[in-house]
Design a protein around this motif. Structure first.
Motif, short mmCIF file in Angstrom:
data_model
loop_
_atom_site.label_atom_id
_atom_site.label_comp_id
_atom_site.label_asym_id
_atom_site.label_seq_id
_atom_site.Cartn_x
_atom_site.Cartn_y
_atom_site.Cartn_z
N ALA A 1 13.71 -3.01 7.01
CA ALA A 1 13.43 -4.01 5.98
C ALA A 1 14.68 -4.20 5.12
CB ALA A 1 12.25 -3.58 5.13
N ALA A 2 15.79 -4.55 5.79
CA ALA A 2 17.04 -4.74 5.06
C ALA A 2 16.95 -5.92 4.10
CB ALA A 2 18.20 -4.94 6.03
N MET A 3 16.20 -6.96 4.49
CA MET A 3 16.00 -8.13 3.65
C MET A 3 14.52 -8.19 3.27
SD MET A 3 19.05 -9.39 3.55
CE MET A 3 18.79 -11.02 2.87
N ARG A 4 14.26 -8.39 1.98
CA ARG A 4 12.88 -8.37 1.51
C ARG A 4 12.59 -9.61 0.65
NH1 ARG A 4 15.42 -3.80 1.38
NH2 ARG A 4 16.08 -4.03 -0.78
N ASP A 5 11.44 -10.20 0.89
CA ASP A 5 11.03 -11.41 0.18
C ASP A 5 9.66 -11.15 -0.43
OD1 ASP A 5 10.39 -13.92 -0.75
OD2 ASP A 5 10.17 -14.84 1.23
N GLN A 6 9.57 -11.16 -1.76
CA GLN A 6 8.29 -10.89 -2.41
C GLN A 6 7.65 -12.15 -2.98
OE1 GLN A 6 8.66 -8.87 -6.52
NE2 GLN A 6 10.45 -8.11 -5.42
N SER A 7 8.10 -13.32 -2.54
CA SER A 7 7.51 -14.57 -3.01
C SER A 7 6.12 -14.76 -2.42
CB SER A 7 8.40 -15.76 -2.66
OG SER A 7 8.52 -15.90 -1.26
N VAL A 8 5.27 -15.47 -3.17
CA VAL A 8 3.91 -15.78 -2.73
C VAL A 8 3.60 -17.22 -3.12
CG1 VAL A 8 3.06 -13.41 -2.94
CG2 VAL A 8 2.92 -14.94 -4.91
N THR A 9 2.63 -17.80 -2.45
CA THR A 9 2.16 -19.14 -2.82
C THR A 9 0.73 -19.01 -3.33
OG1 THR A 9 3.56 -20.22 -1.17
CG2 THR A 9 1.69 -21.47 -2.01
N LEU A 10 0.51 -19.47 -4.56
CA LEU A 10 -0.81 -19.43 -5.18
C LEU A 10 -1.18 -20.82 -5.66
CD1 LEU A 10 -0.99 -16.23 -7.45
CD2 LEU A 10 -2.33 -16.72 -5.39
N PHE A 11 -2.29 -21.33 -5.20
CA PHE A 11 -2.82 -22.61 -5.65
C PHE A 11 -1.78 -23.73 -5.53
CE2 PHE A 11 -4.66 -19.14 -8.30
CZ PHE A 11 -5.84 -19.03 -7.60
N GLY A 12 -1.05 -23.68 -4.41
CA GLY A 12 -0.09 -24.72 -4.11
C GLY A 12 1.26 -24.56 -4.78
N ILE B 1 8.81 -2.84 4.56
CA ILE B 1 8.10 -4.11 4.43
C ILE B 1 9.09 -5.21 4.08
CG2 ILE B 1 6.35 -5.37 3.12
CD1 ILE B 1 5.08 -2.57 2.57
N SER B 2 9.11 -6.27 4.87
CA SER B 2 10.06 -7.36 4.65
C SER B 2 9.49 -8.51 3.85
CB SER B 2 10.58 -7.89 5.99
OG SER B 2 11.26 -6.87 6.70
N SER B 3 8.17 -8.69 3.89
CA SER B 3 7.54 -9.81 3.18
C SER B 3 6.17 -9.40 2.69
CB SER B 3 7.43 -11.04 4.08
OG SER B 3 6.48 -10.82 5.10
N ILE B 4 5.67 -10.14 1.70
CA ILE B 4 4.35 -9.84 1.15
C ILE B 4 3.27 -9.92 2.23
CG2 ILE B 4 2.61 -10.62 -0.49
CD1 ILE B 4 4.98 -9.19 -1.78
N ALA B 5 3.44 -10.84 3.18
CA ALA B 5 2.45 -11.00 4.24
C ALA B 5 2.29 -9.75 5.09
CB ALA B 5 2.82 -12.19 5.13
N GLU B 6 3.29 -8.87 5.10
CA GLU B 6 3.23 -7.65 5.91
C GLU B 6 2.46 -6.53 5.21
OE1 GLU B 6 7.13 -6.41 7.05
OE2 GLU B 6 7.67 -8.37 7.87
N ILE B 7 2.14 -6.71 3.94
CA ILE B 7 1.43 -5.66 3.21
C ILE B 7 -0.05 -5.73 3.57
CG2 ILE B 7 0.81 -4.78 0.93
CD1 ILE B 7 3.38 -6.00 -0.15
N SER C 1 7.95 -16.51 -7.36
CA SER C 1 9.00 -15.62 -6.86
C SER C 1 8.52 -14.20 -6.66
CB SER C 1 10.18 -15.62 -7.84
OG SER C 1 9.81 -14.98 -9.06
N MET C 2 7.35 -13.87 -7.22
CA MET C 2 6.84 -12.50 -7.17
C MET C 2 5.33 -12.52 -7.34
SD MET C 2 8.25 -11.41 -10.97
CE MET C 2 7.82 -9.69 -10.82
N PRO C 3 4.64 -11.48 -6.88
CA PRO C 3 3.18 -11.46 -6.97
C PRO C 3 2.67 -10.91 -8.31
CG PRO C 3 3.91 -9.59 -5.69
CD PRO C 3 5.16 -10.35 -6.06
N VAL C 4 3.35 -11.24 -9.38
CA VAL C 4 2.97 -10.79 -10.71
C VAL C 4 2.90 -12.02 -11.62
CG1 VAL C 4 3.61 -9.40 -12.73
CG2 VAL C 4 4.05 -8.54 -10.42
#
Length: 368
Positions: free
Chosen positions: A39-50, A348-354, A54-57
């Motif tokens: 997981a050298a590159m990690r992306d924690q962005s998420v899409t909520l309600f369209g 973990i490389s992306s939020i979808a992998e959690i 940048s982060m799940p907070v």
């Protein structure tokens, strides 16, 4: 800050068992490092309600932020915008929802309640729509005021009573007092002030309490659903049965929440209530969580159990109290860096992998 104001935010209902359980529940879950996944590159962005965040907070609604720093709500909203995430304005904000709407173009959510005066509920919903809010957060677990005993012991009131004890407490906090010297006499509940009526917070606080509606029901939720054209989020659910009903009524999001342990002491920790709600919702609504989220690792654990994002309340207030907008920005940066570190250490490389395989299951300890 004066002790009474600190405890107003920090405290919970009665013995504060639920407040403590919210935090302890995260201690009971363990993460499972899987370093060879790479997981050298990690992306924690998420899409909520369209909206892409940048982060799940997300900054959750907290009343009277203006008691912690001048123009507190706008400071917090600007910090959230700079961090690339969403901000939810409390119904009990010092500033008006219209002023906040002009402070930033970032995703903005507005909190409302079901009131005995249904016309006032309708008015707030319509004002939020006119001001361009991206989502409406209907909070349903505040139909009666919780028994917050710290506030009673401290003699906390809105506005603060200027007796010998509170004056001494304020005088000893010179930094807070200097910052707030011009603000204290103007603190009010901005969204409740009506043209031609008093803006005195003592009278508005009484009016707000009288508007709470313990008789609210699903028909009230349906009425708000018909009024609000955008994403509608129901905040304050712990019951899978109620979550299932919410989905049937077309609710777009559910916040698994016990009001930070400030309402019913003895309610379950939100993290423990999360999995059954995720299961019953089955992807038909976004499930979020608040309560006890103190570290980036907590966010990852909640996501592993099916949450799409977490809302934070007390942590952002502490940042605001220390350094205003810069303090909230620092808090969000701490979460971002901690989430990134946990993702990296767990492969973990992306939020979808959690997922639930991100957690260490204690039953496996006895496995060969």
């Amino acid at each position: 800050m004066p002790r009474s104001i600190f405890d107003f935010a920090d405290g919970g209902a009665e013995e504060e068992y639920t407040l403590q359980r919210n935090e302890r529940a995260f201690e009971e879950l363990e993460l499972l490092p899987q370093p060879l996944r790479g997981a050298a590159m990690r992306d924690q962005s998420v899409t909520l309600f369209g909206k892409r965040l940048s982060m799940p907070v997300v900054i959750g609604p907290t009343g009277l932020s203006g008691l912690f720093w001048p123009d507190g709500e706008c400071c917090t909203a600007r910090a959230a915008a700079a961090a690339g995430t969403a901000f939810c304005l409390s119904h009990g904000s010092v500033c008006t929802l219209e002023k906040l709407a002009g402070a930033t173009a970032a995703p903005k959510w507005m909190q409302v309640f079901i009131y005995t005066d249904k016309g006032f509920t309708r008015e707030l919903v319509q004002r939020a729509a006119s001001a361009g809010y991206d989502a409406l957060v209907l909070t349903v677990d505040n139909q009666l005021l919780g028994n917050r005993e710290r506030d009673k012991r401290n003699g906390f009131s809105i506005p603060p009573r200027l007796n010998a004890s509170t004056l001494a407490g304020m005088a000893s906090k010179t930094g807070w007092l200097w910052r707030m010297r011009k603000e204290l006499r103007h603190i009010t509940f901005g969204n409740y002030v009506k043209a031609g009526e008093t803006a005195r917070i003592s009278e508005l606080a009484g009016r707000m309490a009288s508007l709470l509606d313990p008789s609210m029901s699903w028909s009230d939720v349906e009425a708000v659903r018909k009024l609000w054209p955008g994403p509608l989020i129901l905040k304050g659910l712990l019951s899978p049965q109620e979550a299932a009903t919410a989905v049937k009524l077309g609710i777009d999001g559910i916040v698994v929440s016990n009001h930070g342990g400030r309402q019913l002491d003895g309610a379950p920790a939100t993290l423990e209530a999360l999995p059954p709600i995720v299961d019953v919702v089955a992807g038909n609504a976004a499930v979020l969580l608040d309560g006890g989220v103190r570290r980036g690792a907590d966010v990852v654990k909640a996501l592993a159990l099916g949450a799409k994002a977490c809302l934070i309340g007390r942590p952002q207030l502490w940042g605001l109290a220390v350094s205003g907008e810069a303090g909230v920005a620092h808090v969000l940066d701490l979460y971002r860096r901690e989430i990134d570190r946990v993702m990296g250490l767990c492969g973990i490389s992306s939020i979808a992998e959690i997922g639930r395989d991100t957690l260490f299951h204690k039953a496996s300890r006895s496995a060969p």
